[in-house]
Design an enzyme around this catalytic site. Structure first.
Site, mmCIF file in Angstrom:
data_model
loop_
_atom_site.group_PDB
_atom_site.id
_atom_site.type_symbol
_atom_site.label_atom_id
_atom_site.label_comp_id
_atom_site.label_asym_id
_atom_site.label_seq_id
_atom_site.Cartn_x
_atom_site.Cartn_y
_atom_site.Cartn_z
ATOM 1 C CG HIS A 37 -36.758 -62.423 -37.943
ATOM 2 N ND1 HIS A 37 -37.809 -61.382 -38.608
ATOM 3 C CD2 HIS A 37 -37.116 -61.349 -37.396
ATOM 4 C CE1 HIS A 37 -38.514 -60.666 -38.909
ATOM 5 N NE2 HIS A 37 -37.954 -60.510 -37.347
ATOM 6 C CB CYS A 78 -39.548 -53.165 -29.821
ATOM 7 S SG CYS A 78 -40.209 -53.759 -28.231
#
Lengths: 318, 318
Positions: A215, A248
């Site tokens: 990932h 993020c």
């Protein structure tokens, strides 16, 4: 002339679509359930056979994913689709088992600081929770697979360095606690291909075929290079999100996940069979992009288009 | 436990900055000479030691690059900087020799259709021109290196497929005609890492150390994955542009070149020494981005920033 040392790649690869979970959880707006169902149907029609449809977390924490049970129920009607969900704890696992998800991913953060900040547990407390989840799964006679997903495996914005031996220790501990599968995530986009290759080789040595997914976030542009390096170690399953959504929260606008469509293009160019009709996936991307107008999307293939030399690999009705 | 098969990468790598040529030629606005000199000075201060400063093509065709001679003269004042230019023909080569450029890149398109459309010559006519350039260079007692750069090596928007044997034939022909160096470019962003690895291994078998540079466009997001695959074959020099400027005029907005700063980050993460101070390069990017306000820029590192774990590798006054 030297002997060629070209690595032999696996013949098939899987792109696990995690846009409905890792993507949508990072977007404030709530996509209606009927849109999500359209997305799942479109991904299935384009040939995707593994989809993470949501998380069993409290709806007050992630209202965007509150309809996860409904999505599992729908997705389970599609023949041959492996339906996965994220579960943070035993309670979430119970819901995954109830709804009949094929796989539940339990996140563990190899960074102790990140683990405490985000999961309010140490890595070893997560391992203990996996043991309880395994016991509950077996007691229920359920076939839902348990995947231990090790995040911040290449470093962490809070703690900084995360040492490889600690990642591998967590991986072994997850297996010992009863995880059927383990995977490794570069949660914050710190990984590069040499580090991926080294860590993934060691993880494969420990877990063999049970280590099955990578990932990668594209925060610093290296997601696809990292996938390539991982492929060289024999790992052939990767999480990705349509239009690269997600990412993020500490770097607004920074690229999120590997984009499913760019990854599909890379894999096709390498001759790896994914079952995906890229043109259909691009059409789906265009639809989802309309729904998410105003959000930061990623990827490059949608803009450049497929090369004239790209041969269609599948026909779909999408 | 299997024996690890981690490739050994070269200890050093070079990023050749081609933003002033391949980048600026694709942007309509003309950057003033004093700005270009600031850019060259900033790149040098950040540790870059190879810069393609322009092209010796007629100014009516590329007015953006009309000041190339002046830039070569300036760049040659910087100690240890290898100054290169693109030259399309013998006439341009004469100017490169006169100005004392360290290297002149002669582009050849392996796609016959692309070659005729863009260079108005067949590949073999370009090879013959390289032979004339070599003769002129030697007759002048010049030390300017000749690099034959093979473009559209992985396919072409006009012709479609470009066959590997034809690329390798051109490469051998360039060497036979007297090119000191050869390089391979994915002009239109068709390459993927498996194709790169295969072609680059064969090119290295033919040319050895004389095959020394890869040039990848990021049109479909694979530039850095392609660099990684090329590194595995031992090639350790790559063209890139600050902010990824440049690219294909047929796909407006599509990513251009590999971005120098993202590539520097990848190489540093792999432990390869480039001599580049990435923070200084990011500061330079911010300056150039202001000059090019309104143009499509690329790259991801500038937005996300360096990881907290990134160790500064050099000190500069930038």
């Amino acid at each position: 002339m030297e002997t060629s040392n070209v690595p032999s790649f696996p013949p098939n690869a899987v792109i696990r679509e995690v846009g409905l979970r890792d993507g949508l959880q990072s977007i404030q707006r709530i996509l209606p359930t009927e849109r999500k169902i359209e997305w799942i149907a479109g991904a299935y029609a384009a040939g995707q056979r593994e989809i993470e449809v949501g998380s069993f977390v409290p709806a007050r924490l992630l209202p965007q994913l509150a309809d996860t049970a409904e999505l599992v129920t729908y997705a389970k009607t599609l023949p041959g689709l492996r339906v996965s969900v994220l579960v943070p704890n035993l309670k979430g696992a119970g819901r995954a088992i109830e709804t009949g998800a094929d796989l539940m991913l339990v996140p563990l953060s190899a960074s102790r600081a990140h683990s405490l900040a985000n999961l309010r547990k140490t890595p070893d407390e997560v391992v203990a929770e996996v043991a309880r989840i395994r016991a509950a799964r077996d007691a229920a006679g359920s076939k839902t697979l348990i995947e231990g997903g090790i995040g911040t495996a290449f470093g962490c914005t809070i703690q900084g360095r995360v040492e490889q031996p600690e990642v591998l220790r967590c991986l072994q501990a997850l297996l010992d606690a009863g995880a059927d599968r383990v995977s490794i995530a570069d949660t914050v986009g710190y990984a590069g291909p040499a580090a991926v290759r080294e860590l993934f080789e060691k993880a494969r040595d420990i877990a063999g075929e049970r280590f099955w997914c990578g990932h990668f976030h594209d925060t610093r542009g290296l997601a696809l290079a990292n996938v390539y390096a991982a492929l060289e170690t024999g790992v052939a399953r990767f999480d990705a999100t349509l239009a690269g959504i997600g990412g993020c929260p500490h770097a607004p606008g920074a690229s999120g996940n590997a984009s499913s469509e760019d990854l599909a293009f890379m894999l096709a160019g390498m001759g790896l069979e994914t079952g995906i009709d890229i043109a259909a996936l691009l059409a789906l991307r265009a639809m989802v992009a309309r729904w998410l107008e105003g959000e930061t999307l990623h990827g490059t293939l949608w803009l450049a288009g497929l090369p004239t030399t790209h041969a269609a690999t599948a026909t779909t009705d999408a």
